[in-house]
Design an enzyme around this catalytic site. Structure first.
Site, PDB file in Angstrom:
ATOM      1  NE  ARG A 235      -7.450  -8.697   1.031  1.00  0.00           N
ATOM      2  CZ  ARG A 235      -7.126  -7.883   0.030  1.00  0.00           C
ATOM      3  NH1 ARG A 235      -6.221  -6.915   0.219  1.00  0.00           N
ATOM      4  NH2 ARG A 235      -7.686  -8.019  -1.150  1.00  0.00           N
TER       5      ARG A 235
ATOM      6  CE  LYS B 210      -4.400  -1.880   1.241  1.00  0.00           C
ATOM      7  NZ  LYS B 210      -5.519  -1.984   2.224  1.00  0.00           N
TER       8      LYS B 210
HETATM    9  N1  LIG Z   1     -10.359  -6.850   4.166  1.00  0.00           N
HETATM   10  C1  LIG Z   1      -9.716  -6.081   3.235  1.00  0.00           C
HETATM   11  N2  LIG Z   1      -9.986  -6.239   1.912  1.00  0.00           N
HETATM   12  C2  LIG Z   1      -9.333  -5.465   0.992  1.00  0.00           C
HETATM   13  N3  LIG Z   1      -9.614  -5.593  -0.332  1.00  0.00           N
HETATM   14  C3  LIG Z   1      -8.947  -4.823  -1.243  1.00  0.00           C
HETATM   15  C4  LIG Z   1      -7.978  -3.899  -0.812  1.00  0.00           C
HETATM   16  C5  LIG Z   1      -7.221  -3.038  -1.763  1.00  0.00           C
HETATM   17  O1  LIG Z   1      -6.744  -3.699  -2.847  1.00  0.00           O
HETATM   18  P1  LIG Z   1      -5.775  -4.990  -2.843  1.00  0.00           P
HETATM   19  O2  LIG Z   1      -6.737  -6.131  -3.004  1.00  0.00           O
HETATM   20  O3  LIG Z   1      -4.885  -4.868  -4.011  1.00  0.00           O
HETATM   21  O4  LIG Z   1      -5.053  -5.015  -1.557  1.00  0.00           O
HETATM   22  N4  LIG Z   1      -7.699  -3.743   0.483  1.00  0.00           N
HETATM   23  C6  LIG Z   1      -8.366  -4.504   1.410  1.00  0.00           C
HETATM   24  C7  LIG Z   1      -8.114  -4.373   2.821  1.00  0.00           C
HETATM   25  O5  LIG Z   1      -7.315  -3.522   3.263  1.00  0.00           O
HETATM   26  N5  LIG Z   1      -8.803  -5.173   3.678  1.00  0.00           N
END
Ligand SMILES: Nc1nc2ncc(COP(=O)(O)O)nc2c(=O)[nH]1
Length: 289
Positions: free
Chosen positions: A265, A230
């Site tokens: 994640r 990020k």
């Molecule tokens: N639970 C959760 N889901 C997410 N989904 C997408 C993204 C942003 O895009 P990415 O899939 O490329 O990380 N960030 C989050 C997050 O911070 N937390």
């Protein structure tokens, strides 16, 4: 100090995720425009599933399949297209026994993903975007991840008001969402929360959230932390492009584990798993942070 607040395992249908050690959720975006890996997996469900298999083999406890980019001002996506992107991938992963979470805000996509074998709903709007999503999750009996974003509208990043105190503002919103879920029949034992790093949050907000992660253990449910690749990493390291943020991503995962996060994640599974093994070894030895 190591703050580890082990939580009861998360039941995933026929298996459970244990949190006595921090777990890894692997990111598998099946989108043309996700901020870090957009376009990599779209159009070839077998190739996408193969990536998911490799992630599970590398130690991911869960593969998070998303068909809609949630980056700022991303194009709106019709639910039918989102379903068409992710269901063929989820079916392949689930058929091979890989635990899958579906990253979506739409109730119809949740229903299709759960029918295809997904075990967890991961909703960046904390079940606020789609009026039907709360009842879909309640009826499905599945675990749900409630992430903080300032807006439940099309662009989750919309945040004209800013934050009085970002840690307590995020905490209060997540607490309200947990209580709303419990009131709707979604038991606390099925709920995880996530502070939503980078969603309508500037650098100072993100840094305060990382430093304040331990506070979220007060919600009494497992915490998911998602800082991988990020923008705050780039902001603190000469604007490193998205493809060059592995070191910062690993550092964030380790820091989250130190503050009690039960799951992280990530895009880079093998490296993250190794970092969490280090944390585990250090915590078991009782060394200070
Ligand atoms: N639970 C959760 N889901 C997410 N989904 C997408 C993204 C942003 O895009 P990415 O899939 O490329 O990380 N960030 C989050 C997050 O911070 N937390």
């Amino acid at each position: 100090a190591h703050i580890s607040a082990p939580r009861p395992p998360l039941a995933l249908g026929d298996r459970t995720i244990r949190f006595d050690a921090p777990q890894v959720m692997a990111i598998l975006n099946v989108t043309p425009d996700s901020f870090s890996d957009g376009g990599k997996h779209i159009g070839d469900p077998q190739a996408a599933a193969d990536t998911g298999f490799a992630m599970a083999a590398a130690g991911a406890a869960l593969v998070d399949v998303g068909g809609e980019s949630t980056r700022p001002r991303a194009a709106r996506l019709w639910e039918g297209d989102e379903i068409a992107r992710i269901v063929p991938v989820i079916e392949r992963l689930a058929a091979a026994g890989v635990p899958v979470s579906v990253d979506t805000r739409k109730a119809a996509v949740m229903e299709a993903a759960l029918a295809a074998g997904a075990k967890i709903v991961n909703d960046v709007s904390a079940l606020r975007h789609d009026p039907r999503s709360m009842e879909v999750v309640a009826a499905a009996g599945c675990p749900v991840i409630l992430m903080h974003a300032p807006s439940a509208g099309d662009d989750p990043h919309d945040n004209p008001a800013g934050y009085a105190d970002v840690v307590s503002d995020v905490f209060d919103m997540l607490e309200e969402r947990v209580e709303a879920c419990v009131a709707a029949g979604i038991g606390r034992e099925r709920i995880m929360v996530d502070p939503g790093l980078g969603f309508g949050k500037g650098l100072a907000d993100n840094l305060a959230l990382v430093n304040g992660l331990a506070a979220f253990q007060g919600l009494g449910v497992p915490l998911l932390f998602a800082g991988s690749r990020k923008r705050l990493i780039g902001a603190l390291s000469n604007e490193a492009p998205v493809s060059e943020r592995l070191g910062g991503s690993i550092a964030l995962a380790f820091r989250a584990a130190q503050q009690g996060a039960q799951m992280v994640r990530v895009h880079d599974v093998k490296e993250s798993v190794q970092a969490l093994h280090l944390w585990r070894g250090l915590a078991d030895a009782g060394l200070s942070a």
